[in-house]
Design a protein around this motif. Sequence first.
Motif, PDB file in Angstrom:
ATOM      1  N   MET A 275      69.328 -33.060 137.517  1.00  0.00           N
ATOM      2  CA  MET A 275      70.765 -32.895 137.342  1.00  0.00           C
ATOM      3  C   MET A 275      71.329 -31.712 138.133  1.00  0.00           C
ATOM      4  N   LYS A 276      70.588 -30.616 138.233  1.00  0.00           N
ATOM      5  CA  LYS A 276      71.121 -29.403 138.849  1.00  0.00           C
ATOM      6  C   LYS A 276      70.723 -29.220 140.306  1.00  0.00           C
ATOM      7  N   HIS A 277      69.644 -29.853 140.724  1.00  0.00           N
ATOM      8  CA  HIS A 277      69.152 -29.597 142.081  1.00  0.00           C
ATOM      9  C   HIS A 277      69.105 -30.859 142.952  1.00  0.00           C
ATOM     10  N   ALA A 278      68.519 -31.912 142.439  1.00  0.00           N
ATOM     11  CA  ALA A 278      68.244 -33.082 143.287  1.00  0.00           C
ATOM     12  C   ALA A 278      69.455 -34.001 143.445  1.00  0.00           C
ATOM     13  N   LEU A 279      70.232 -34.171 142.369  1.00  0.00           N
ATOM     14  CA  LEU A 279      71.263 -35.210 142.361  1.00  0.00           C
ATOM     15  C   LEU A 279      72.345 -34.972 143.415  1.00  0.00           C
ATOM     16  N   ARG A 280      72.799 -33.720 143.548  1.00  0.00           N
ATOM     17  CA  ARG A 280      73.878 -33.447 144.498  1.00  0.00           C
ATOM     18  C   ARG A 280      73.439 -33.750 145.924  1.00  0.00           C
ATOM     19  N   ASN A 281      72.233 -33.308 146.281  1.00  0.00           N
ATOM     20  CA  ASN A 281      71.742 -33.572 147.632  1.00  0.00           C
ATOM     21  C   ASN A 281      71.467 -35.054 147.851  1.00  0.00           C
ATOM     22  N   ALA A 282      71.084 -35.750 146.791  1.00  0.00           N
ATOM     23  CA  ALA A 282      70.785 -37.178 146.925  1.00  0.00           C
ATOM     24  C   ALA A 282      72.041 -38.013 147.095  1.00  0.00           C
ATOM     25  N   LEU A 283      73.203 -37.481 146.715  1.00  0.00           N
ATOM     26  CA  LEU A 283      74.450 -38.245 146.793  1.00  0.00           C
ATOM     27  C   LEU A 283      75.146 -38.117 148.141  1.00  0.00           C
ATOM     28  N   ILE A 284      74.619 -37.309 149.055  1.00  0.00           N
ATOM     29  CA  ILE A 284      75.264 -37.113 150.351  1.00  0.00           C
ATOM     30  C   ILE A 284      75.312 -38.426 151.138  1.00  0.00           C
ATOM     31  N   ALA A 285      74.171 -39.066 151.312  1.00  0.00           N
ATOM     32  CA  ALA A 285      74.121 -40.321 152.075  1.00  0.00           C
ATOM     33  C   ALA A 285      74.871 -41.456 151.370  1.00  0.00           C
ATOM     34  N   PRO A 286      74.700 -41.662 150.055  1.00  0.00           N
ATOM     35  CA  PRO A 286      75.457 -42.740 149.385  1.00  0.00           C
ATOM     36  C   PRO A 286      76.964 -42.536 149.435  1.00  0.00           C
ATOM     37  N   PHE A 287      77.433 -41.286 149.461  1.00  0.00           N
ATOM     38  CA  PHE A 287      78.878 -41.043 149.509  1.00  0.00           C
ATOM     39  C   PHE A 287      79.488 -41.672 150.757  1.00  0.00           C
ATOM     40  N   THR A 288      78.826 -41.498 151.896  1.00  0.00           N
ATOM     41  CA  THR A 288      79.318 -42.105 153.136  1.00  0.00           C
ATOM     42  C   THR A 288      79.343 -43.626 153.030  1.00  0.00           C
ATOM     43  N   VAL A 289      78.293 -44.183 152.440  1.00  0.00           N
ATOM     44  CA  VAL A 289      78.216 -45.643 152.289  1.00  0.00           C
ATOM     45  C   VAL A 289      79.309 -46.142 151.347  1.00  0.00           C
ATOM     46  N   ILE A 290      79.572 -45.391 150.288  1.00  0.00           N
ATOM     47  CA  ILE A 290      80.616 -45.786 149.334  1.00  0.00           C
ATOM     48  C   ILE A 290      81.983 -45.815 150.008  1.00  0.00           C
ATOM     49  N   MET A 291      82.257 -44.823 150.842  1.00  0.00           N
ATOM     50  CA  MET A 291      83.550 -44.783 151.533  1.00  0.00           C
ATOM     51  C   MET A 291      83.684 -45.956 152.502  1.00  0.00           C
TER      52      MET A 291
END
Length: 361
Positions: A275-291
């Motif tokens: 929740m505090k370390h991995a999740l934010r970095n893991a959402l970088i690539a999916p964010f672009t795909v979501i947009m």
Amino acid sequence: MGLFILRRVGMMIVTAICLTFIVFFMTNLYPNLEKLAKSQGNFRMSDEAVASYLSDRGYLQPAPIKYAQWLGLMPGYKTVKEDGKTVGKCVRPGVAPEDMPRYCGILQGDWGFSTVAKAPVAETLGKRLKNTGKLMFWVMVVMVPSALVIGVLAGMNEGSRTDRSLSTVSILSTATPEYVSGVIFIALLASTRNGLGPILHEWGWIEGKALFKGTAKTAMDKATFQNFTLPVLTVALYGMGYIARMTRASMAEVMTAQYVRTARLKGVSFRNIVMKHALRNALIAPFTVIMLQFPWLLNGVVIVETLFSYSGFGWQLVNAAGNNDIEMLLAVSVVSVFVVLVTQLISDIGYVYLNPRIRIS
């Protein structure tokens, strides 16, 4: 950050002008204009009559001049025929010649007049955009959280049975076209003769013989759970797999990073690591795909809209292209280009905020 945004906006404006000019040039080729003249007049019109029709309305002017008029940077073409009738770009049914504006382009908020709908383009296209916006909203509400949960769970348990099961579901959803899943949903959930509806009705679990409606035509006026569920599920299922696979790959990579291993060795709980370390970095690539899903949802769901009789933006695009509705095609291209460029800008800005390693000089 401000300079970065200004640069991106400047590039967006240049790109929009180039793309819209290309579309404008292609739609204003003479064969298209000839077809337009005959569809508005008579299909047996002679070449001289076609040329006269197009000349009277300014279609035979040089492309740059017509483009500037369409944008609203130059006065709209207008001419008075021998019988006293005024024709031209700014002429509208029911408007007196003396009340016609000189400038009638995109910058003035005048999107033109649809030769098919016999109504202002902005009025017709606005209704279609509203329908697609409604569909887009509910698809994103269903698709994005589901995809992220599946991807994160699979990435956290890389190589496990959970990972293999969820990855299989993701691959199957992406590999199944919308027209296939849509037909399956209609057959299983909306049929009054086959599928689950008659069985559940026989058991007394539901009142009607179908769980959902196989058409979303009534959803354009009032969306309900029964008439809007199937199109939303059909679109969401197809896009969900791609986002989930990207999230899974990103999460699996982050979970093997050095800082995660160090946190584990220091005794940090697995929940806090995720929740505090991995999740934010893991959402970088999916964010672009979501947009990137927004442009697809705007234009790419025409099959679903046709299958469920839902007149949205994609349906309007196909209808305009099939009927040579030039003004409508141009308006659709402007909206499409705008949505693509804006989502890319938001994606770039979001990437900067999500990735602390990027610095804007």
